[in-house]
Structure formats: structure tokens, C-alpha cells
Scaffold this active site. Structure first.
Site, mmCIF file in Angstrom:
data_model
loop_
_atom_site.group_PDB
_atom_site.id
_atom_site.type_symbol
_atom_site.label_atom_id
_atom_site.label_comp_id
_atom_site.label_asym_id
_atom_site.label_seq_id
_atom_site.Cartn_x
_atom_site.Cartn_y
_atom_site.Cartn_z
ATOM 1 N N CYS A 56 0.837 -1.209 0.000
ATOM 2 C CA CYS A 56 0.000 0.000 0.000
ATOM 3 C C CYS A 56 0.872 1.259 0.000
ATOM 4 C CB CYS A 56 -0.923 -0.008 1.221
ATOM 5 S SG CYS A 56 -2.042 1.409 1.239
ATOM 6 N N CYS A 60 0.182 5.055 6.926
ATOM 7 C CA CYS A 60 -0.490 4.869 8.232
ATOM 8 C C CYS A 60 0.502 4.189 9.195
ATOM 9 C CB CYS A 60 -1.744 4.027 8.063
ATOM 10 S SG CYS A 60 -2.802 4.595 6.695
ATOM 11 N N CYS A 63 0.300 0.475 10.350
ATOM 12 C CA CYS A 63 -0.149 -0.580 9.430
ATOM 13 C C CYS A 63 0.972 -1.422 8.824
ATOM 14 C CB CYS A 63 -0.981 0.024 8.306
ATOM 15 S SG CYS A 63 -1.689 -1.260 7.241
ATOM 16 N N CYS A 100 -16.190 -9.914 5.943
ATOM 17 C CA CYS A 100 -15.608 -8.587 5.700
ATOM 18 C C CYS A 100 -14.345 -8.734 4.873
ATOM 19 C CB CYS A 100 -15.228 -7.917 7.022
ATOM 20 S SG CYS A 100 -16.582 -7.833 8.182
ATOM 21 N N CYS A 191 -19.534 1.105 8.706
ATOM 22 C CA CYS A 191 -18.770 0.493 9.789
ATOM 23 C C CYS A 191 -17.586 1.444 9.978
ATOM 24 C CB CYS A 191 -18.317 -0.898 9.361
ATOM 25 S SG CYS A 191 -17.165 -1.652 10.524
ATOM 26 N N ARG A 263 -17.884 -3.027 18.077
ATOM 27 C CA ARG A 263 -17.055 -4.230 17.879
ATOM 28 C C ARG A 263 -15.763 -4.170 18.678
ATOM 29 N NH1 ARG A 263 -16.409 -4.719 12.436
ATOM 30 N NH2 ARG A 263 -18.455 -5.658 12.439
HETATM 31 N N1 SAM Z 1 -6.729 0.297 3.047
HETATM 32 C C1 SAM Z 1 -8.021 0.532 3.519
HETATM 33 C C2 SAM Z 1 -8.088 1.691 4.495
HETATM 34 O O1 SAM Z 1 -7.095 2.026 5.117
HETATM 35 O O2 SAM Z 1 -9.185 2.240 4.641
HETATM 36 C C3 SAM Z 1 -8.678 -0.689 4.145
HETATM 37 C C4 SAM Z 1 -7.863 -1.624 4.997
HETATM 38 S S1 SAM Z 1 -7.180 -0.934 6.500
HETATM 39 C C5 SAM Z 1 -6.089 -2.225 6.992
HETATM 40 C C6 SAM Z 1 -8.558 -0.972 7.621
HETATM 41 C C7 SAM Z 1 -8.346 -0.522 9.032
HETATM 42 O O3 SAM Z 1 -7.617 -1.495 9.754
HETATM 43 C C8 SAM Z 1 -7.558 0.753 9.287
HETATM 44 O O4 SAM Z 1 -8.303 1.915 9.075
HETATM 45 C C9 SAM Z 1 -7.202 0.607 10.747
HETATM 46 O O5 SAM Z 1 -8.198 1.196 11.561
HETATM 47 C C10 SAM Z 1 -7.176 -0.905 10.947
HETATM 48 N N2 SAM Z 1 -5.801 -1.365 11.248
HETATM 49 C C11 SAM Z 1 -4.788 -1.502 10.378
HETATM 50 N N3 SAM Z 1 -3.654 -1.909 10.998
HETATM 51 C C12 SAM Z 1 -3.968 -2.042 12.313
HETATM 52 C C13 SAM Z 1 -3.220 -2.414 13.463
HETATM 53 N N4 SAM Z 1 -1.927 -2.725 13.386
HETATM 54 N N5 SAM Z 1 -3.849 -2.450 14.646
HETATM 55 C C14 SAM Z 1 -5.163 -2.117 14.729
HETATM 56 N N6 SAM Z 1 -5.919 -1.756 13.677
HETATM 57 C C15 SAM Z 1 -5.332 -1.701 12.475
HETATM 58 FE FE1 SF4 Z 2 -2.867 1.226 3.350
HETATM 59 FE FE2 SF4 Z 2 -2.800 0.112 5.739
HETATM 60 FE FE3 SF4 Z 2 -3.284 2.706 5.525
HETATM 61 FE FE4 SF4 Z 2 -5.150 0.919 4.676
HETATM 62 S S1 SF4 Z 2 -4.435 1.232 6.766
HETATM 63 S S2 SF4 Z 2 -4.452 2.765 3.618
HETATM 64 S S3 SF4 Z 2 -3.812 -0.713 3.950
HETATM 65 S S4 SF4 Z 2 -1.379 1.660 4.947
#
Ligand code: SAM
Ligand code: SF4
Ligand code: DTB
Length: 347
Positions: A56, A60, A63, A100, A191, A263
Site C-alpha cells: 500500500c 499509516c 499498518c 468482511c 462500519c 465491535r
Molecule cells: N486500506 C483501507 C483503508 O485504510 O481504509 C482498508 C484496509 S485498513 C487495513 C482498515 C483498518 O484497519 C484501518 O483503518 C485501521 O483502523 C485498521 N488497522 C490496520 N492496521 C492495524 C493495526 N496494526 N492495529 C489495529 N488496527 C489496524
Molecule cells: Fe494502506 Fe494500511 Fe493505511 Fe489501509 S491502513 S491505507 S492498507 S497503509
């Protein structure tokens, strides 16, 4: 509770005052709100699948799927319809009522959305509720997904507006609000929640919940994630949140958004069963079920079945126009020896 009784005008001070209540007082108020609006022994069960993993472009800080961090997550392309359907069928057989699907996109291209729409229709045809989280969406992309049979779109605010800039630099808070608006406008259920334990203050946790509770509609589903710390991400090594503070966050979410499903989302594998039980008492009534979240672990199925037995919880049945989706994680083929011990031996 009637929709008219829902409040959308919560102030920061009011939310901060809820967080500051004595713990037992807060839990009493949250549980009373919970009982007035939901079956306190029913938990909605969703299974997650990463249909497009890693690589990606976003940054973030939490992530593991961001390409710029070395986390060991291997980038994979979008899964085929058949491969996703096989996983959805397995989730249904194990007792999930909602499936999901997550993709590591900043925002999908129209051709990606067309492929996900096919996947959604096929999963929906199994009799499961469908949810997708694909990043930022335009109005027409949201419409395509709605027409394909999508029930929910997950798009998190992640944190308070004033802390957001310390976590993500590649898109704005307003971008998230815009996507949520597009999703609501086409009639998809939202959600939307966030992550705690990222080093934010209590006031910022209150800020996240106050922002969620003052959206034009309360999200129908509010995932509260505890940060899953992954080596290689900037947030790895962040001081862990006091588990009781996590429970408080669930309790305040329940009081602010009484009719929503709250949740107990990522972070359960790192959480004591007793803390999870407190979360259910405080108003959490939904979980992710299955060994994996997107790329990280989740409690194993047998452990969750045993936890449901120990706490006398049952999986929520979803009543749709098309009929009732019978979800019960205790009543599946692999439900164990029948002795209530949670083992996987045949009866
Ligand atoms: N890429 C898309 C986005 O960011 O909207 C969808 C997938 S993203 C992985 C979905 C959500 O997963 C993020 O907004 C975040 O809230 C959650 N998430 C990702 N990594 C995480 C982590 N290490 N611990 C807790 N929640 C996490
Ligand atoms: Fe990309 Fe992870 Fe951010 Fe979703 S949460 S936009 S997968 S970096
Ligand atoms: C949400 O709020 N949490 C889920 C789901 N929505 C998509 C994702 C949790 C991801 C945890 C880290 C991982 O497994 O990669």
C-alpha cells in the site's frame, strides 16, 4: 430505543466527563444502556479476509501493509472470485454471519471496484452479510458496490482529528469524512471506528468517539481496535494502553451510540479473557472470529467457542428480508466434543 432518542450533539466536555467517571459507575451506565437496546448475551460474529494484501502506498503508522515499512508482509494481488467464495463458505460453516473483505488500497481504481463487485455478489449469494474496506471511494464506486449487494462499508476515522496528523500524512481527515458521506448517500451501512493505544491521550480518545457520535448518522457498526503492534511499523514499541482504559473506551462508545453494534475489534489475541468479558459487559457486542484479522493473528476458533460458553454468549442471528441467517459458532460441525470444554475432538 427510537432513532429520535439518539443524540448527535455530544460535546467534548460531556464525553471527557464520561471517561472520568469512577470505573464501576461508567460500567453500570454503559451496561444499562446496552441492555435497553440489545440482547446483552448476543454477539455479532464477522470473519475478515484480506482479499488484496500489502504494497500500500499510504503511510499509516500502525499498518503492516504499508509498502514503505519492512514488516515481512508480502504484497499479493486481488484474489479471484472462487478463492474468496471458498473462504467465505468456510467462514459461514464455522458460524460467521458477516464476511468482511479488506484491500490494501489508498483508493481502488474503477476496474478494481468492478472485480470486487463480482466478489461481493458471489459472497452475498451464500447468504452472508457482506462488508468491504477498500480505502477512499467515490460516489459512483459506492453505488457500484451497493448494487452488487454490499451491506456495509468499513472506513475508519482511526483517531481524533487533532492526533491524526501524527499517524497519517498521505491523506486528510476530511478525505475520510468525504468517503463516509459517499457511502451513506448510496444507502450502504457504515462500519466506522478507530484504533486506541497509539500513544494518544484520553482527551484524544474522547475526541475520536465524539467525532463518531456527531456524524450525520451514527455508524451502524463501530469497531474499536486496540493497536496490534507490528515490528517494522513506526508505532511498534508504543507504550501499551492500560486494559481498563480500553474497557472505558468501549463503555463510552456504547453510551454515545446506544443503537450501534460496538465491535471489540483488533487486539483480542493480546487481551486477557477477563478483559474481553469486561468489554462485553461494557457494551461490546461484535467480534472478528477466525484465526486471522488481515495480516495479524486473532484468537483461534476453539478459544472463542470456549469463551462464548464460559460467558454464556451466543452468536447473533441476522434477520434479513431474504430470511434468517442462522449464525451460531456453537452449532457448527467442528463444535467439539460437546462437553463444553472448547476442545476440537469429535463428539
Ligand atoms: N486500506 C483501507 C483503508 O485504510 O481504509 C482498508 C484496509 S485498513 C487495513 C482498515 C483498518 O484497519 C484501518 O483503518 C485501521 O483502523 C485498521 N488497522 C490496520 N492496521 C492495524 C493495526 N496494526 N492495529 C489495529 N488496527 C489496524
Ligand atoms: Fe494502506 Fe494500511 Fe493505511 Fe489501509 S491502513 S491505507 S492498507 S497503509
Ligand atoms: C477494523 O476496524 N479492523 C479490521 C477491519 N476493520 C478491516 C482490521 C484490523 C487489522 C489489524 C492488522 C492486520 O491484521 O493487518
Amino acid at each position: 430505543m427510537s432513532v429520535a432518542a439518539l443524540r448527535h450533539d455530544w460535546t467534548r466536555d460531556e464525553v471527557a466527563a464520561l471517561f472520568a467517571l469512577p470505573f464501576n459507575e461508567l460500567l453500570h451506565r454503559a451496561h444499562s444502556t446496552h441492555r435497553a437496546n440489545h440482547d446483552p448475551n448476543a454477539v455479532q460474529v464477522s470473519t475478515l479476509l484480506s482479499i488484496k494484501t500489502g504494497g500500500c502506498p499510504e503511510d499509516c503508522a500502525y499498518c503492516p501493509q504499508a509498502a514503505r515499512y519492512s514488516t515481512g508482509v508480502k504484497a499479493e494481488k486481488l484474489m479471484s472470485v472462487d478463492a474468496v467464495v471458498a473462504r467465505a463458505q468456510a467462514a459461514k460453516s464455522a458460524g460467521a454471519s458477516r464476511f468482511c473483505m479488506g484491500a490494501a488500497w489508498r483508493s481502488p481504481k474503477d476496474r478494481d471496484v468492478a472485480q470486487v463487485a463480482e466478489i461481493v455478489s458471489a459472497v452475498k449469494a451464500l447468504g452472508l452479510e457482506t462488508c468491504a474496506t477498500l480505502g477512499m471511494l467515490s460516489g459512483s464506486q459506492a453505488q457500484t458496490l451497493k448494487q452488487a449487494g454490499l451491506d456495509f462499508y468499513n472506513h475508519n476515522l482511526d483517531t481524533a482529528p487533532e492526533f491524526y496528523g501524527e499517524i497519517i500524512h498521505t491523506r486528510e481527515y476530511q478525505d475520510r469524512l468525504d468517503t463516509l458521506e459517499h457511502v451513506r448517500e448510496v444507502g450502504l451501512k457504515t462500519c466506522c471506528g478507530g484504533i486506541v493505544g497509539m500513544g494518544e491521550t484520553r482527551a484524544q480518545r474522547a475526541g475520536l468517539l465524539q467525532t463518531l457520535a456527531t456524524l450525520p448518522e451514527h455508524p451502524q457498526s463501530v469497531p474499536i481496535n486496540q493497536l496490534v503492534q507490528v515490528e517494522g511499523t513506526p508505532l511498534h514499541g508504543t507504550e501499551a494502553l492500560d486494559p481498563f482504559e480500553f474497557v472505558r473506551t468501549i463503555a463510552v462508545a456504547r453510551i454515545l451510540m446506544p443503537a450501534s453494534m460496538v465491535r471489540l475489534s483488533a487486539g483480542r489475541q493480546q487481551m486477557d479473557d477477563a478483559v474481553q468479558a469486561l468489554c462485553f459487559f461494557a457494551g461490546a457486542n461484535s467480534i472478528f472470529y477466525g484465526e486471522k484479522l488481515l495480516t495479524t493473528g486473532n484468537p483461534d476458533v476453539e478459544h472463542d467457542r470456549a469463551l462464548f460458553r464460559r460467558l454464556d454468549l451466543h452468536a447473533l442471528e441476522v434477520v434479513e428480508e431474504a430470511g434468517t441467517v442462522h449464525a451460531d459458532i456453537m452449532e457448527t460441525e467442528a463444535s467439539g466434543c460437546g462437553q463444553g470444554c472448547g476442545c476440537s475432538a469429535a463428539a
